[in-house]
Design an enzyme around this catalytic site. Sequence first.
Site, PDB file in Angstrom:
ATOM      1  N   GLY A  45     113.402  19.584 -47.588  1.00  0.00           N
ATOM      2  CA  GLY A  45     112.075  20.144 -47.299  1.00  0.00           C
ATOM      3  C   GLY A  45     112.143  21.376 -46.415  1.00  0.00           C
ATOM      4  O   GLY A  45     111.463  22.376 -46.664  1.00  0.00           O
ATOM      5  N   CYS A  46     112.969  21.322 -45.404  1.00  0.00           N
ATOM      6  CA  CYS A  46     113.089  22.458 -44.486  1.00  0.00           C
ATOM      7  C   CYS A  46     113.721  23.656 -45.191  1.00  0.00           C
ATOM      8  O   CYS A  46     113.319  24.795 -44.970  1.00  0.00           O
ATOM      9  CB  CYS A  46     113.904  22.062 -43.256  1.00  0.00           C
ATOM     10  SG  CYS A  46     113.079  20.793 -42.263  1.00  0.00           S
ATOM     11  N   THR A  47     114.689  23.387 -46.058  1.00  0.00           N
ATOM     12  CA  THR A  47     115.324  24.470 -46.805  1.00  0.00           C
ATOM     13  C   THR A  47     114.329  25.099 -47.777  1.00  0.00           C
ATOM     14  O   THR A  47     114.262  26.331 -47.883  1.00  0.00           O
ATOM     15  CB  THR A  47     116.582  23.958 -47.534  1.00  0.00           C
ATOM     16  OG1 THR A  47     117.514  23.482 -46.540  1.00  0.00           O
ATOM     17  CG2 THR A  47     117.234  25.052 -48.353  1.00  0.00           C
TER      18      THR A  47
END
Length: 151
Positions: A45-47
Amino acid sequence: MTTIKKGDAAPNFESKDEKGNVIKLADYAGKKLVLFFYPKASTPGCTAEACNLRDNYENFIAKGYVILGVSADSAKRQQNWINKHELPFPLLVDEEKEVINAFGVWGPKKFMGKEYDGIHRTTFIIDEKGIIEDVILKVKTKDHTNQILQD
């Protein structure tokens, strides 16, 4: 969760980025700042979120925005993530959670039935005078640019 809202003065902060440079809110006076908090570098998700911002970086620059990411990850983890995904913006290394707590994004979370404390994915748009222009609590990781620029 954060109690900071539109119209509030952004909390003054000072922290180091992944290269050890000291970065503070005052550095962004006269610029619009996208300050995005994310749970953990190199996670899916962060990527997706960081790469969406990266892919639209020129649009942000053209509209007068600068981007700064924040998590409690180590400098090494942040630098590896930047290198792997060619992220063009600095990432604050907030292992002591000073900036994270100042913005009120640390707290209880649930994942797969487990409760734990962590960073709530939140983005603050800060205007040229250090005032909160918008707070995005429900971040769409793959479409975050559109949430911010709304054009």
